[in-house]
Design a protein around this motif. Structure first.
Motif, PDB file in Angstrom:
ATOM      1  N   ARG A 275       0.832  -1.209   0.000  1.00  0.00           N
ATOM      2  CA  ARG A 275       0.000   0.000   0.000  1.00  0.00           C
ATOM      3  C   ARG A 275       0.863   1.255   0.000  1.00  0.00           C
ATOM      4  NH1 ARG A 275      -5.215   0.670   3.813  1.00  0.00           N
ATOM      5  NH2 ARG A 275      -6.243   2.129   2.458  1.00  0.00           N
ATOM      6  N   TYR A 276       0.478   2.218  -0.829  1.00  0.00           N
ATOM      7  CA  TYR A 276       1.193   3.491  -0.889  1.00  0.00           C
ATOM      8  C   TYR A 276       0.753   4.365   0.276  1.00  0.00           C
ATOM      9  CZ  TYR A 276       2.901   7.949  -2.565  1.00  0.00           C
ATOM     10  OH  TYR A 276       3.543   9.144  -2.667  1.00  0.00           O
ATOM     11  N   TYR A 277       1.714   5.001   0.948  1.00  0.00           N
ATOM     12  CA  TYR A 277       1.367   5.935   2.012  1.00  0.00           C
ATOM     13  C   TYR A 277       2.370   7.080   2.014  1.00  0.00           C
ATOM     14  CZ  TYR A 277       5.219   4.116   4.808  1.00  0.00           C
ATOM     15  OH  TYR A 277       6.453   3.759   5.252  1.00  0.00           O
ATOM     16  N   LEU A 278       1.952   8.193   2.603  1.00  0.00           N
ATOM     17  CA  LEU A 278       2.765   9.390   2.653  1.00  0.00           C
ATOM     18  C   LEU A 278       2.428  10.119   3.948  1.00  0.00           C
ATOM     19  CD1 LEU A 278       4.722  10.857   0.692  1.00  0.00           C
ATOM     20  CD2 LEU A 278       2.760  12.134  -0.116  1.00  0.00           C
ATOM     21  N   LEU A 279       3.443  10.553   4.703  1.00  0.00           N
ATOM     22  CA  LEU A 279       3.226  11.252   5.967  1.00  0.00           C
ATOM     23  C   LEU A 279       4.011  12.562   6.000  1.00  0.00           C
ATOM     24  CD1 LEU A 279       3.586   8.167   8.308  1.00  0.00           C
ATOM     25  CD2 LEU A 279       1.467   9.358   7.768  1.00  0.00           C
ATOM     26  N   PRO A 280       3.612  13.547   5.207  1.00  0.00           N
ATOM     27  CA  PRO A 280       4.356  14.806   5.228  1.00  0.00           C
ATOM     28  C   PRO A 280       4.292  15.480   6.600  1.00  0.00           C
ATOM     29  CG  PRO A 280       2.507  14.926   3.687  1.00  0.00           C
ATOM     30  CD  PRO A 280       2.500  13.571   4.283  1.00  0.00           C
ATOM     31  N   MET A 281       5.417  16.021   7.037  1.00  0.00           N
ATOM     32  CA  MET A 281       5.503  16.745   8.299  1.00  0.00           C
ATOM     33  C   MET A 281       5.741  18.206   7.964  1.00  0.00           C
ATOM     34  SD  MET A 281       7.847  14.130  10.465  1.00  0.00           S
ATOM     35  CE  MET A 281       7.476  12.382  10.459  1.00  0.00           C
TER      36      MET A 281
ATOM     37  N   LYS B 254       6.247   5.501   1.490  1.00  0.00           N
ATOM     38  CA  LYS B 254       6.679   4.275   0.814  1.00  0.00           C
ATOM     39  C   LYS B 254       7.852   4.525  -0.129  1.00  0.00           C
ATOM     40  CE  LYS B 254       5.274   0.310  -1.709  1.00  0.00           C
ATOM     41  NZ  LYS B 254       4.447  -0.812  -1.459  1.00  0.00           N
ATOM     42  N   ARG B 255       7.815   5.602  -0.891  1.00  0.00           N
ATOM     43  CA  ARG B 255       8.898   5.864  -1.848  1.00  0.00           C
ATOM     44  C   ARG B 255      10.186   6.311  -1.179  1.00  0.00           C
ATOM     45  NH1 ARG B 255       7.548   9.907  -6.153  1.00  0.00           N
ATOM     46  NH2 ARG B 255       6.516  10.946  -4.449  1.00  0.00           N
TER      47      ARG B 255
ATOM     48  N   GLY C 167      10.439   3.240   2.417  1.00  0.00           N
ATOM     49  CA  GLY C 167      10.091   1.840   2.249  1.00  0.00           C
ATOM     50  C   GLY C 167       8.725   1.497   2.811  1.00  0.00           C
ATOM     51  N   GLY C 168       8.320   0.255   2.645  1.00  0.00           N
ATOM     52  CA  GLY C 168       6.983  -0.156   3.021  1.00  0.00           C
ATOM     53  C   GLY C 168       6.875  -0.889   4.347  1.00  0.00           C
ATOM     54  N   LYS C 169       7.982  -1.060   5.057  1.00  0.00           N
ATOM     55  CA  LYS C 169       7.934  -1.780   6.332  1.00  0.00           C
ATOM     56  C   LYS C 169       7.531  -0.838   7.469  1.00  0.00           C
ATOM     57  CE  LYS C 169      11.314  -5.198   5.024  1.00  0.00           C
ATOM     58  NZ  LYS C 169      12.583  -5.819   5.299  1.00  0.00           N
ATOM     59  N   ALA C 170       7.038  -1.402   8.559  1.00  0.00           N
ATOM     60  CA  ALA C 170       6.652  -0.611   9.736  1.00  0.00           C
ATOM     61  C   ALA C 170       7.857   0.150  10.274  1.00  0.00           C
ATOM     62  CB  ALA C 170       6.089  -1.527  10.811  1.00  0.00           C
ATOM     63  N   GLN C 171       7.619   1.382  10.718  1.00  0.00           N
ATOM     64  CA  GLN C 171       8.687   2.229  11.230  1.00  0.00           C
ATOM     65  C   GLN C 171       8.184   3.029  12.417  1.00  0.00           C
ATOM     66  OE1 GLN C 171      10.637   4.421   8.091  1.00  0.00           O
ATOM     67  NE2 GLN C 171       9.977   2.883   6.624  1.00  0.00           N
ATOM     68  N   ILE C 172       9.121   3.498  13.240  1.00  0.00           N
ATOM     69  CA  ILE C 172       8.794   4.327  14.391  1.00  0.00           C
ATOM     70  C   ILE C 172       9.590   5.619  14.269  1.00  0.00           C
ATOM     71  CG2 ILE C 172       8.832   4.519  16.902  1.00  0.00           C
ATOM     72  CD1 ILE C 172       8.815   1.444  16.992  1.00  0.00           C
TER      73      ILE C 172
END
Length: 67
Positions: free
Chosen positions: A4-10, A23-24, A27-32
């Motif tokens: 799944r494509y996701y984006l979290l701009p801050m 994702k770009r 990467g697509g793995k879980a992160q903290i």
């Protein structure tokens, strides 16, 4: 998140983007993530990625996530 494509701009208080994990870019793995301020000093636990706001004038931030 898998494929799944996701984006979290801050963004800061003036909507200047200071980081864009997604994702770009990370990467697509879980992160903290830990968003730290200009005066913060300390040690983060292993596996936590720091995004420091040093140099930004705003004390307010926005995290805008979408998939």
């Amino acid at each position: 998140m898998g494929d799944r494509y996701y984006l979290l701009p801050m963004l800061d208080g003036w909507t200047n983007v200071f980081q864009v994990p997604g994702k770009r870019t990370t990467g697509g793995k879980a992160q903290i993530y830990a968003i730290t301020g200009p005066g913060w000093s300390g040690t983060l636990p292993p596996g936590v990625t720091e995004y420091n706001r040093a140099g930004l004038d705003s004390r307010k931030n926005l995290l805008y996530g979408h998939t």
